[in-house]
Design a protein around this motif. Structure first.
Motif, mmCIF file in Angstrom:
data_model
loop_
_atom_site.group_PDB
_atom_site.id
_atom_site.type_symbol
_atom_site.label_atom_id
_atom_site.label_comp_id
_atom_site.label_asym_id
_atom_site.label_seq_id
_atom_site.Cartn_x
_atom_site.Cartn_y
_atom_site.Cartn_z
ATOM 1 N N THR A 1 0.864 -1.168 0.000
ATOM 2 C CA THR A 1 0.000 0.000 0.000
ATOM 3 C C THR A 1 0.901 1.218 0.000
ATOM 4 N N VAL A 2 0.616 2.188 -0.835
ATOM 5 C CA VAL A 2 1.381 3.434 -0.847
ATOM 6 C C VAL A 2 0.531 4.502 -0.188
ATOM 7 N N ARG A 3 1.084 5.123 0.828
ATOM 8 C CA ARG A 3 0.400 6.197 1.549
ATOM 9 C C ARG A 3 0.951 7.504 1.012
ATOM 10 N N MET A 4 0.069 8.353 0.491
ATOM 11 C CA MET A 4 0.523 9.553 -0.190
ATOM 12 C C MET A 4 -0.187 10.787 0.345
ATOM 13 N N ALA A 5 0.592 11.781 0.722
ATOM 14 C CA ALA A 5 0.046 13.092 1.054
ATOM 15 C C ALA A 5 -0.066 13.863 -0.256
ATOM 16 N N LEU B 1 -15.061 15.081 -0.789
ATOM 17 C CA LEU B 1 -14.742 13.751 -0.268
ATOM 18 C C LEU B 1 -13.313 13.614 0.236
ATOM 19 N N ILE B 2 -12.384 14.307 -0.401
ATOM 20 C CA ILE B 2 -10.978 14.220 -0.005
ATOM 21 C C ILE B 2 -10.459 15.626 0.226
ATOM 22 N N ASP B 3 -9.896 15.859 1.401
ATOM 23 C CA ASP B 3 -9.336 17.160 1.751
ATOM 24 C C ASP B 3 -7.825 17.113 1.562
ATOM 25 N N GLY B 4 -7.346 17.807 0.536
ATOM 26 C CA GLY B 4 -5.923 17.804 0.231
ATOM 27 C C GLY B 4 -5.056 18.450 1.287
ATOM 28 N N ASN B 5 -5.645 19.151 2.231
ATOM 29 C CA ASN B 5 -4.858 19.788 3.286
ATOM 30 C C ASN B 5 -4.636 18.890 4.487
ATOM 31 N N SER B 6 -5.411 17.809 4.604
ATOM 32 C CA SER B 6 -5.274 16.996 5.815
ATOM 33 C C SER B 6 -5.410 15.489 5.604
ATOM 34 N N ASP B 7 -5.938 15.038 4.503
ATOM 35 C CA ASP B 7 -6.131 13.606 4.283
ATOM 36 C C ASP B 7 -4.922 12.971 3.602
ATOM 37 N N TYR B 8 -4.752 11.679 3.846
ATOM 38 C CA TYR B 8 -3.753 10.876 3.139
ATOM 39 C C TYR B 8 -4.480 9.894 2.237
ATOM 40 N N LEU B 9 -3.868 9.600 1.100
ATOM 41 C CA LEU B 9 -4.411 8.621 0.169
ATOM 42 C C LEU B 9 -3.740 7.286 0.408
ATOM 43 N N LEU B 10 -4.518 6.221 0.456
ATOM 44 C CA LEU B 10 -3.970 4.876 0.539
ATOM 45 C C LEU B 10 -4.217 4.230 -0.818
ATOM 46 N N LEU C 1 -7.184 4.369 -5.868
ATOM 47 C CA LEU C 1 -7.406 4.800 -4.492
ATOM 48 C C LEU C 1 -8.197 3.715 -3.766
ATOM 49 N N ALA C 2 -7.603 3.181 -2.710
ATOM 50 C CA ALA C 2 -8.251 2.121 -1.937
ATOM 51 C C ALA C 2 -8.988 2.684 -0.730
ATOM 52 N N ALA C 3 -8.410 3.716 -0.125
ATOM 53 C CA ALA C 3 -9.002 4.288 1.089
ATOM 54 C C ALA C 3 -8.442 5.682 1.311
ATOM 55 N N VAL C 4 -9.130 6.427 2.174
ATOM 56 C CA VAL C 4 -8.685 7.756 2.571
ATOM 57 C C VAL C 4 -8.490 7.734 4.083
ATOM 58 N N GLU C 5 -7.308 8.157 4.514
ATOM 59 C CA GLU C 5 -7.009 8.283 5.940
ATOM 60 C C GLU C 5 -7.214 9.746 6.305
ATOM 61 N N HIS C 6 -8.181 9.997 7.187
ATOM 62 C CA HIS C 6 -8.554 11.363 7.551
ATOM 63 C C HIS C 6 -7.680 11.894 8.682
ATOM 64 N N HIS C 7 -7.719 13.210 8.891
ATOM 65 C CA HIS C 7 -6.871 13.859 9.892
ATOM 66 C C HIS C 7 -7.099 13.338 11.300
ATOM 67 N N ASP C 8 -8.292 12.794 11.569
ATOM 68 C CA ASP C 8 -8.583 12.264 12.903
ATOM 69 C C ASP C 8 -8.139 10.812 13.072
ATOM 70 N N GLY C 9 -7.497 10.247 12.031
ATOM 71 C CA GLY C 9 -7.010 8.870 12.097
ATOM 72 C C GLY C 9 -7.994 7.839 11.561
ATOM 73 N N SER C 10 -9.227 8.239 11.314
ATOM 74 C CA SER C 10 -10.198 7.288 10.766
ATOM 75 C C SER C 10 -9.863 7.008 9.300
ATOM 76 N N VAL C 11 -10.239 5.830 8.843
ATOM 77 C CA VAL C 11 -9.965 5.422 7.462
ATOM 78 C C VAL C 11 -11.283 5.037 6.803
ATOM 79 N N THR C 12 -11.534 5.597 5.617
ATOM 80 C CA THR C 12 -12.737 5.283 4.851
ATOM 81 C C THR C 12 -12.343 4.478 3.625
ATOM 82 N N SER C 13 -12.860 3.269 3.521
ATOM 83 C CA SER C 13 -12.600 2.425 2.354
ATOM 84 C C SER C 13 -13.398 2.941 1.164
ATOM 85 N N CYS C 14 -12.745 2.976 0.013
ATOM 86 C CA CYS C 14 -13.432 3.424 -1.203
ATOM 87 C C CYS C 14 -14.373 2.357 -1.761
#
Length: 142
Positions: free
Chosen positions: A29-33, A42-51, A108-121
């Protein structure tokens, strides 16, 4: 899918793209800011990470992919497939990108949000919100 994660910048520097391709080929899995607002809300480029995960055999309209366009890595939704030509567009963009299949790096498999939660796509909630955004967009452009 391995648990190793690699954080990469938005630039499409050949070193980073090659490293990403290798990690994905290894099943990582590649984690990308990233930066930007093209995929809001759906995706906040200032705080979310892409999985990101390796590409499936077939690309599906409506899914979100990472690709190289104008020497940068872009994460947008696949709007249309026409043989080897693909049409991408950010959820919050009017402009579109025409890309060759070979320039698509990952799904894109999932989004890791600033609060640590992960949403599966692949979750129902993500799919529902994605199609709601697309429906609102098509209604507002009519």
């Amino acid at each position: 899918m391995n648990d190793q994660r690699l954080v990469l910048p938005n630039s499409a520097d050949a070193f980073y793209v090659d490293e990403m391709r290798q990690r994905l080929a290894d099943g990582d899995t590649v984690r990308m800011a990233f930066a930007g607002s093209s995929m809001l809300p759906l995706i906040d480029g200032n705080s979310d990470y892409l999985l990101l995960e390796p590409l499936p055999p077939e690309l599906h309209q409506g899914d979100i992919y990472l690709f190289v366009f104008d020497n940068r890595c872009v994460i947008h939704r696949l709007r249309r497939v026409d043989n080897d030509r693909l049409l991408f567009q950010g959820d919050n963009n009017k402009s579109q990108e025409h890309v060759k299949r070979a320039d698509v790096l990952a799904r894109l498999a999932a989004v890791e949000h600033h609060d640590g939660s992960v949403t599966s796509c692949d979750s129902f909630g993500w799919r529902f919100r994605s199609w709601s955004v697309l429906l609102r967009r098509s209604l507002s452009s009519s």
